[in-house]
Design an enzyme around this catalytic site. Sequence first.
Site, PDB file in Angstrom:
ATOM      1  N   HIS A 243      38.751  27.927  37.360  1.00 27.98           N
ATOM      2  CA  HIS A 243      37.429  28.131  36.726  1.00 27.98           C
ATOM      3  C   HIS A 243      36.959  26.861  35.575  1.00 27.98           C
ATOM      4  O   HIS A 243      37.317  27.133  34.476  1.00 27.98           O
ATOM      5  CB  HIS A 243      37.296  29.428  36.137  1.00 27.98           C
ATOM      6  CG  HIS A 243      37.543  30.431  37.227  1.00 27.98           C
ATOM      7  ND1 HIS A 243      35.806  30.946  37.514  1.00 27.98           N
ATOM      8  CD2 HIS A 243      38.182  30.982  37.831  1.00 27.98           C
ATOM      9  CE1 HIS A 243      36.150  32.088  38.381  1.00 27.98           C
ATOM     10  NE2 HIS A 243      37.596  32.135  38.656  1.00 27.98           N
TER      11      HIS A 243
ATOM     12  N   GLU B  97      34.391  26.368  34.362  1.00 28.85           N
ATOM     13  CA  GLU B  97      33.210  27.032  33.345  1.00 28.85           C
ATOM     14  C   GLU B  97      33.807  27.794  32.211  1.00 28.85           C
ATOM     15  O   GLU B  97      33.260  28.029  31.272  1.00 28.85           O
ATOM     16  CB  GLU B  97      32.228  27.867  34.023  1.00 28.85           C
ATOM     17  CG  GLU B  97      32.772  29.306  34.601  1.00 28.85           C
ATOM     18  CD  GLU B  97      33.611  29.245  35.571  1.00 28.85           C
ATOM     19  OE1 GLU B  97      33.768  30.445  36.061  1.00 28.85           O
ATOM     20  OE2 GLU B  97      34.160  28.283  36.167  1.00 28.85           O
TER      21      GLU B  97
ATOM     22  N   CYS C  67      35.884  29.456  42.454  1.00 34.20           N
ATOM     23  CA  CYS C  67      36.451  30.736  43.075  1.00 34.20           C
ATOM     24  C   CYS C  67      35.809  31.319  44.154  1.00 34.20           C
ATOM     25  O   CYS C  67      35.892  30.885  45.368  1.00 34.20           O
ATOM     26  CB  CYS C  67      36.537  31.696  41.876  1.00 34.20           C
ATOM     27  SG  CYS C  67      37.843  32.738  42.054  1.00 34.20           S
TER      28      CYS C  67
END
Length: 224
Positions: free
Chosen positions: A195, A197, A87
């Site tokens: 994302h 994560e 990002c």
Amino acid sequence: MSARVGVITFPGTLDDIDAARAVRLAGAEAVSLWHADADLKGVDAVVVPGGFSYGDYLRCGAIARFAPVMGEVVAAAGRGMPVLGICNGFQVLCEAGLLPGALTRNANLHFVCRDVWLEVASNSSAWTTRYEQGADLLVPLKSGEGRYVASANVLDELEGEGRVVFRYRDNINGSMRDIAGISSADGRVVGLMPHPEHATEALTGPSDDGLGIFYSALDAVLVS
């Protein structure tokens, strides 16, 4: 001996804790790196996480690319260290010249926050070897300036060299050629807007599909 993966924190970074958690879930040691320190602390790979570095002043990533730690990241990437930008981190890598193109305002000019399906367009980068070519991943997307743009020549080069790493199945931000993530020429540096994560455990995310990105990097540094 486990691999050590650095996670950078800039003023305004939001996702460093989640990135460090993903690193630990993959079995590596997460090492905190401070933006003002020109020191990578001997790590084997680096994650430049999401957020709003320096408040996104001027434009996203424009100030962060001048942080002392980024000078070390650029040098380490030149030596082949795996680097992942997520990002805002993707924006920083583009500003730093590690990846081509730029991230601009979404096509609808609205901030987008939703889970999206990605296609693994290349599994030959240092961050995607754990995936099957063409695999589908479900990960969150949350950005207002996530539309990937580049010149036609750059886009053709990325396509021709297999450097488009992820594509949107449903392109909701208007990214050129549905591009969600790309790699450097050597495949060691990868940037993506969604994302991974936030998709490492099915209990807390939409899936655990993102964990393979971090496993892939550990494979890359433990084999090399």
